[in-house]
Design an enzyme around this catalytic site. Structure first.
Site, PDB file in Angstrom:
ATOM      1  N   TRP A   1       2.610   8.052  -2.215  1.00 24.69           N
ATOM      2  CA  TRP A   1       4.048   8.287  -2.376  1.00 24.69           C
ATOM      3  C   TRP A   1       4.295   9.198  -3.584  1.00 24.69           C
ATOM      4  O   TRP A   1       5.092  10.145  -3.510  1.00 24.69           O
ATOM      5  CB  TRP A   1       4.754   6.948  -2.555  1.00 24.69           C
ATOM      6  CG  TRP A   1       6.243   7.021  -2.724  1.00 24.69           C
ATOM      7  CD1 TRP A   1       7.184   7.030  -1.735  1.00 24.69           C
ATOM      8  CD2 TRP A   1       6.959   7.061  -3.966  1.00 24.69           C
ATOM      9  NE1 TRP A   1       8.448   7.080  -2.284  1.00 24.69           N
ATOM     10  CE2 TRP A   1       8.332   7.112  -3.645  1.00 24.69           C
ATOM     11  CE3 TRP A   1       6.567   7.079  -5.306  1.00 24.69           C
ATOM     12  CZ2 TRP A   1       9.328   7.155  -4.634  1.00 24.69           C
ATOM     13  CZ3 TRP A   1       7.542   7.132  -6.280  1.00 24.69           C
ATOM     14  CH2 TRP A   1       8.907   7.172  -5.948  1.00 24.69           C
TER      15      TRP A   1
ATOM     16  N   ASP B   1       0.831  -1.205   0.000  1.00 30.98           N
ATOM     17  CA  ASP B   1       0.000   0.000   0.000  1.00 30.98           C
ATOM     18  C   ASP B   1       0.866   1.257   0.000  1.00 30.98           C
ATOM     19  O   ASP B   1       1.951   1.273   0.577  1.00 30.98           O
ATOM     20  CB  ASP B   1      -0.899  -0.012   1.243  1.00 30.98           C
ATOM     21  CG  ASP B   1      -2.047   0.974   1.134  1.00 30.98           C
ATOM     22  OD1 ASP B   1      -2.333   1.437   0.010  1.00 30.98           O
ATOM     23  OD2 ASP B   1      -2.651   1.291   2.163  1.00 30.98           O
TER      24      ASP B   1
ATOM     25  N   ASN C   1     -10.462  -3.055  -6.868  1.00 32.36           N
ATOM     26  CA  ASN C   1      -9.651  -2.129  -7.661  1.00 32.36           C
ATOM     27  C   ASN C   1     -10.184  -1.929  -9.077  1.00 32.36           C
ATOM     28  O   ASN C   1      -9.835  -0.938  -9.741  1.00 32.36           O
ATOM     29  CB  ASN C   1      -8.195  -2.613  -7.736  1.00 32.36           C
ATOM     30  CG  ASN C   1      -7.435  -2.423  -6.448  1.00 32.36           C
ATOM     31  OD1 ASN C   1      -6.477  -3.140  -6.164  1.00 32.36           O
ATOM     32  ND2 ASN C   1      -7.852  -1.466  -5.625  1.00 32.36           N
ATOM     33  N   TRP C   2     -11.039  -2.840  -9.539  1.00 31.33           N
ATOM     34  CA  TRP C   2     -11.646  -2.651 -10.862  1.00 31.33           C
ATOM     35  C   TRP C   2     -12.515  -1.398 -10.890  1.00 31.33           C
ATOM     36  O   TRP C   2     -12.833  -0.873 -11.968  1.00 31.33           O
ATOM     37  CB  TRP C   2     -12.487  -3.865 -11.249  1.00 31.33           C
ATOM     38  CG  TRP C   2     -11.716  -5.108 -11.560  1.00 31.33           C
ATOM     39  CD1 TRP C   2     -11.688  -6.264 -10.835  1.00 31.33           C
ATOM     40  CD2 TRP C   2     -10.854  -5.342 -12.677  1.00 31.33           C
ATOM     41  NE1 TRP C   2     -10.860  -7.191 -11.425  1.00 31.33           N
ATOM     42  CE2 TRP C   2     -10.337  -6.659 -12.558  1.00 31.33           C
ATOM     43  CE3 TRP C   2     -10.459  -4.551 -13.778  1.00 31.33           C
ATOM     44  CZ2 TRP C   2      -9.454  -7.203 -13.493  1.00 31.33           C
ATOM     45  CZ3 TRP C   2      -9.574  -5.102 -14.707  1.00 31.33           C
ATOM     46  CH2 TRP C   2      -9.090  -6.407 -14.564  1.00 31.33           C
TER      47      TRP C   2
ATOM     48  N   LEU D   1      -7.176  -5.132   6.906  1.00 30.00           N
ATOM     49  CA  LEU D   1      -6.802  -6.250   6.042  1.00 30.00           C
ATOM     50  C   LEU D   1      -7.327  -6.113   4.615  1.00 30.00           C
ATOM     51  O   LEU D   1      -6.860  -6.809   3.712  1.00 30.00           O
ATOM     52  CB  LEU D   1      -7.289  -7.574   6.640  1.00 30.00           C
ATOM     53  CG  LEU D   1      -6.651  -7.959   7.986  1.00 30.00           C
ATOM     54  CD1 LEU D   1      -7.191  -9.295   8.464  1.00 30.00           C
ATOM     55  CD2 LEU D   1      -5.135  -8.010   7.870  1.00 30.00           C
TER      56      LEU D   1
ATOM     57  N   ARG E   1      -0.116   9.116 -10.073  1.00 26.25           N
ATOM     58  CA  ARG E   1      -0.176   7.850  -9.335  1.00 26.25           C
ATOM     59  C   ARG E   1       0.554   6.731 -10.081  1.00 26.25           C
ATOM     60  O   ARG E   1       1.155   5.857  -9.466  1.00 26.25           O
ATOM     61  CB  ARG E   1      -1.636   7.450  -9.112  1.00 26.25           C
ATOM     62  CG  ARG E   1      -2.376   8.351  -8.128  1.00 26.25           C
ATOM     63  CD  ARG E   1      -3.855   7.969  -8.043  1.00 26.25           C
ATOM     64  NE  ARG E   1      -4.039   6.597  -7.622  1.00 26.25           N
ATOM     65  CZ  ARG E   1      -4.069   6.205  -6.347  1.00 26.25           C
ATOM     66  NH1 ARG E   1      -3.929   7.083  -5.377  1.00 26.25           N
ATOM     67  NH2 ARG E   1      -4.255   4.935  -6.042  1.00 26.25           N
TER      68      ARG E   1
END
Length: 244
Positions: free
Chosen positions: A26, A21, A69-70, A194, A34
């Site tokens: 970052w 993650d 994530n789709w 989680l 991204r």
């Protein structure tokens, strides 16, 4: 004393699972897109895989792309799929004697990505060192639901009875049936959850959360997590006296 010096190499966890993650955050801190974070994160995968193999870890499972994530913006999903295609380097696996596996609802992946992944699985199948497992289009709820469907079909066909549905039976129908449950689960990026990852398998895993974003998670960070793991007493419901 460095973390390498502190590690007891006779007690290395057999299976380490990681939630990678922080790629996007970052990149944002650096004023970048991204996708730049994901690219750098892919480089970290190679670094950590090689280090884990050197340390003697037998299974390394990386949460690469979840079923949820789709739902991300289509351009980000497309970029992730392209990156996944480009970052599979068989040379890394062969050089380090690493075998490669995939878990998840992989039929949803683009055909060219799936073909490349399956080719890598086939070509590395005879490697005898660490097994690197990518969780792709994966979620625990999906996995457990699919296992329940498979077991229900077997009951319907008369292959097993309801009384024969045990924990071992369920585990044998999970996508992770070929490897032991994780000894250690690491999550980078500062979040403490989680996220629908290996929920059944991590029932007794040691959990390690750190603030380091995945692109900055290097060898010393992995060693630090292993050292923390080795300080813990794994009781599995027993008392300290029983363990000792």
């Amino acid at each position: 004393m460095s973390y390498t010096e502190q590690i007891d190499f006779s007690r290395i966890p057999q299976h380490v699972a990681i939630i990678m993650d922080g790629n996007g955050r970052w990149a944002k801190q650096r004023g970048r897109e991204r996708s730049f974070g994901h690219q750098t994160g892919a480089e970290t995968v190679h670094v950590i895989a090689e280090e884990a193999a050197r340390m003697g870890i037998k299974y390394l499972t990386l949460y690469t792309f979840s079923t949820e994530n789709w739902n991300r913006p289509s351009d980000e999903v497309a970029a992730l799929m392209s990156l996944l295609f480009d970052s599979i380097e068989e040379e890394t696996f062969m050089k380090n004697n690493i075998s490669f596996r995939i878990i998840g609802d992989i039929e949803k992946l683009p055909e060219n990505v799936l073909t490349r992944l399956n080719t890598c699985v086939e070509h590395t199948s005879h490697n005898t060192g660490m097994c690197l497992v990518l969780a792709l289009s994966y979620s625990s709820r999906w996995e457990i639901t699919e296992a329940a469907k498979q077991i229900a079909i077997r009951v319907q066909k008369g292959e097993i009875t309801p009384e024969e549905i045990t924990c071992d039976c369920i585990e044998s129908h999970l996508t992770t049936h070929f490897m032991p449950n994780p000894d250690l689960l690491i999550r980078t990026g500062g979040e403490i959850r989680l996220s629908n990852y290996l929920l059944w398998q991590c029932a007794y895993s040691e959990l390690y959360f750190c603030d380091t974003f995945w692109p900055d998670f290097r060898e010393e960070e992995l060693r630090k997590a292993i050292c923390d793991y080795q300080k813990r007493e794994r009781r599995f419901g027993k008392t300290s006296e029983q363990i000792s």
